[in-house]
Structures are given as structure tokens and as C-alpha cells.
Design a protein around this motif. Structure first.
Motif, short mmCIF file in Angstrom:
data_model
loop_
_atom_site.label_atom_id
_atom_site.label_comp_id
_atom_site.label_asym_id
_atom_site.label_seq_id
_atom_site.Cartn_x
_atom_site.Cartn_y
_atom_site.Cartn_z
N GLU A 311 -4.32 17.84 -15.83
CA GLU A 311 -4.27 16.43 -16.22
C GLU A 311 -2.89 15.80 -16.07
OE1 GLU A 311 -5.48 13.79 -20.21
OE2 GLU A 311 -5.94 15.93 -20.08
N LEU A 312 -1.85 16.48 -16.54
CA LEU A 312 -0.54 15.82 -16.62
C LEU A 312 0.08 15.57 -15.26
CD1 LEU A 312 1.71 14.74 -18.41
CD2 LEU A 312 2.60 17.09 -18.59
N ALA A 313 -0.06 16.52 -14.34
CA ALA A 313 0.56 16.33 -13.01
C ALA A 313 0.07 15.06 -12.34
CB ALA A 313 0.28 17.55 -12.13
N GLY A 314 -1.24 14.82 -12.41
CA GLY A 314 -1.79 13.62 -11.81
C GLY A 314 -1.26 12.35 -12.47
N ALA A 315 -1.14 12.36 -13.80
CA ALA A 315 -0.63 11.19 -14.51
C ALA A 315 0.83 10.92 -14.14
CB ALA A 315 -0.78 11.40 -16.01
N LEU A 316 1.61 11.98 -13.97
CA LEU A 316 3.04 11.81 -13.65
C LEU A 316 3.24 11.35 -12.21
CD1 LEU A 316 4.51 14.89 -15.52
CD2 LEU A 316 4.86 12.49 -16.10
N LYS A 317 2.35 11.74 -11.32
CA LYS A 317 2.50 11.34 -9.91
C LYS A 317 2.39 9.83 -9.73
CE LYS A 317 1.25 15.65 -7.68
NZ LYS A 317 0.26 16.41 -6.91
N GLU A 318 1.77 9.15 -10.71
CA GLU A 318 1.71 7.70 -10.65
C GLU A 318 3.08 7.06 -10.74
OE1 GLU A 318 -0.97 6.39 -13.65
OE2 GLU A 318 -2.69 7.49 -12.84
N LEU A 319 4.06 7.80 -11.25
CA LEU A 319 5.42 7.28 -11.32
C LEU A 319 6.04 7.17 -9.94
CD1 LEU A 319 6.79 9.26 -14.39
CD2 LEU A 319 6.09 6.89 -14.33
#
Length: 319
Positions: A311-319
Motif C-alpha cells: 500500500e505505502l509504496a504506491g501512495a508515495l509514488k504519487e509524490l
């Protein structure tokens, strides 16, 4: 934005750290950093194995993930010639995946060899001289150095690194930022302050990257995460002037006793929601940092790596 994983020697045993590195690589973290302490910050953390032995083991059980010290002090507990030898060896063992993060140190770790704790201006001078020696030794040539703080007598690394070992320097103010800009390949910092990057660039670091670190306490139970973060990371609210000067865990325990749980929770994202972590990383991105290593507080390292991959990697890639 590259997201890293912190192998924190103060809260995990050497065997666990090696296993955690494997999990971090499998989860897809972009890099891994390792602390280099003689003591933990607080007794509740409970560990402090020898970082360089662990790095050698990690280099053998991983294949892809870049490794870095965050950070080593090459001036008191270690002589710079020995730091150069250790860094060259880890670089060779890891196939060139190693970067050497350096700093002026903390009293907590350096006073143990009985050489005292110099004033900050002296520590900066010592660090600058140490970097000069380390870079000279990385060439594989014989080095003799007569300096203000260190002597080196006909030393040579017979197993010199096969390529460049990038050197980063930790900075928290004008003098250390200038030193890092002049001598380092990248900046290391623990605060999302744009002025640190600007001072680093003004000191000669323009175009060089910045690496930062963000403590988090992820878990399904937010209340328990807040309790754990307060138990193990209350020391972090003291800022660098306190962190660099207090000599032992007893002193940090005394400081931590005055820190409230809600104060820690304001600084450290706690609980299952990834948004707090994303916002923490976003602060560093806004300040000009492009690499951020996460510290998962506590024992749930396997679960955190799974959460990152899921979950977190995908959310951070939005940065």
C-alpha cells in the motif's frame, strides 16, 4: 523521490537486522541506511550491535538494494584510516552498492573511548580532516598525513574500492552545511528545513542530492503505536543540540521523562493510516530532499515491509 528503509541498530539485534534487510529488499525499498552507535538512545530500545559487521552480512544476503551508514563519526571512536578500510571492504562485498554517510558524532557514542568530547567547531575541523584522509586512502595509494588532529603513516588500502564510494555529510546548521557542500557528494539531514538545502547548495553542493530520515510507527492499533513511539523515540524531540551533547542513556531518559505522548505523536506518524507518512515525506520533498529513509519504530518490521509493498509504496509514488 526515492524511499529507503532504516536498519536501526539501537532497536534490533544483529541477526534481526540482517533478516530485516532481506525483507526491505523484497518489499521494493529503493535503498537502506544503517545507524552506527555504541549505545542506544534509551534503554527501552535495548540494542546496539556493531554496524560494520552487520553491514558485511547484509551485503552478502542482498543483491540489489544500495546501502549506507546514517551516520558514522570518523574522528574519535574510529580513526579515519580505519573508517576508510571498513567502507572500502563493504563496498567490495556489496558490489559497489555502498555509500559512506559521515557526521561530527554524538557524545553518547564517542566518549566511550575516553578521549573527551570537543567543542562543535573542533568537531567540524576534525571531520573535514578525516574526509580528506578517507578520500586519499580510497585511491589505493600509500598515504602519509601529518595533520592538526590525525596522523597517518604509510597507510595503503590493498583492497581499495573498485569504483567511487560516495561520501555524504550530516548537517544541521550553517557551518556543517558549508562543510558538507564543500566536501560531500550528498547532504544528510533529519529535519525538513529548506534552509539546510539552500545553505548546502550555497557552500558548493548545488546539484548534489539530499538524503533525509523520517521516523514512523505503523501498526493497526493507533493507541499502541503512540505509546510505543513515546516509549522509544521521546528523545528525538530534543533536537540536535541535545542529541549531540548528552553522554549516556541515563541523560536521555531524564530528558524523555518531560516529553508528552501527544508531543511525540505530532512529530511521528502513528497508526494504520498511510497518509501521515505520505505527508511527512512530502515535507522533505518540499524542502528539496529527494531521498527519504523511513524508520519503523518497534518490532513489526516484517509487517511494515508488507504494508510498504502492498500500500505505502504506491501512495508515495504519487509524490
Amino acid at each position: 523521490m526515492e524511499i529507503g528503509y532504516t536498519l536501526m541498530c539501537e532497536q534490533r539485534s544483529p541477526r534481526e537486522l540482517v533478516q530485516d534487510a532481506v525483507l526491505a529488499e523484497r518489499a521494493g525499498f529503493d535503498f537502506a541506511v544503517m545507524s552506527d552507535h555504541f549505545h542506544p538512545w534509551l534503554e527501552a530500545q535495548g540494542h546496539s550491535g556493531y554496524a560494520w559487521a552487520v553491514l558485511g552480512a547484509v551485503a552478502q544476503v542482498t543483491e540489489r538494494i544500495p546501502l549506507m551508514t546514517y551516520v558514522t563519526c570518523p574522528t574519535i571512536r574510529y580513526h579515519p584510516a580505519i573508517v576508510a578500510q571498513k567502507a572500502a571492504t563493504v563496498s567490495l562485498l556489496s558490489g559497489g552498492r555502498f555509500s559512506l554517510g559521515l557526521g561530527a558524532g554524538e557524545n553518547l557514542n564517542e566518549h566511550v573511548v575516553g578521549r573527551g568530547w570537543p567543542q562543535v567547531d573542533v568537531r567540524h575541523e576534525m571531520l573535514a580532516e578525516a574526509v580528506e584522509i578517507i578520500r586519499e586512502l580510497f585511491t589505493g595509494r600509500y598515504v602519509t598525513h601529518r595533520g592538526m588532529y590525525f596522523d597517518v603513516e604509510g597507510a595503503r588500502l590493498f583492497d581499495a574500492p573498485e569504483g567511487e564510494v560516495p561520501i555524504g555529510i550530516a548537517a544541521s546548521g550553517p557551518r556543517s552545511c558549508e562543510l558538507a557542500g564543500n566536501l560531500a557528494d550528498f547532504l544528510i539531514a533529519i529535519e525538513p528545513r529548506r534552509e539546510l538545502v539552500e545553505m548546502f547548495e550555497a557552500g558548493g553542493g548545488e546539484g548534489k542530492p539530499g538524503v533525509a530520515q523520517l521516523p514512523v510507527c505503523w501498526g493497526e492499533d493507533e493507541e499502541e503505536c503512540r505509546r510505543l513511539a513515546h516509549e522509544q523515540f521521546a528523545w528525538a524531540l530534543g533536537g540536535w543540540k541535545i542529541q549531540s551533547e548528552l553522554p549516556n542513556t541515563t541523560n536521555f531518559e531524564a530528558f524523555a521523562a518531560s516529553v508528552r505522548e501527544e508531543d511525540v505523536a505530532q512529530m511521528i506518524p502513528c497508526g494504520p493510516d498511510p497518509q501521515g507518512i505520505v505527508e511527512g515525506v512530502r515535507e522533505f520533498a518540499g524542502a528539496g530532499f529527494r531521498r527519504v529513509a523511513l524508520i519503523q519504530i518497534g518490532e513489526q518490521q516484517k509487517e511494515f515491509c508488507s504494508f510498504y509493498e502492498r500500500e505505502l509504496a504506491g501512495a508515495l509514488k504519487e509524490l
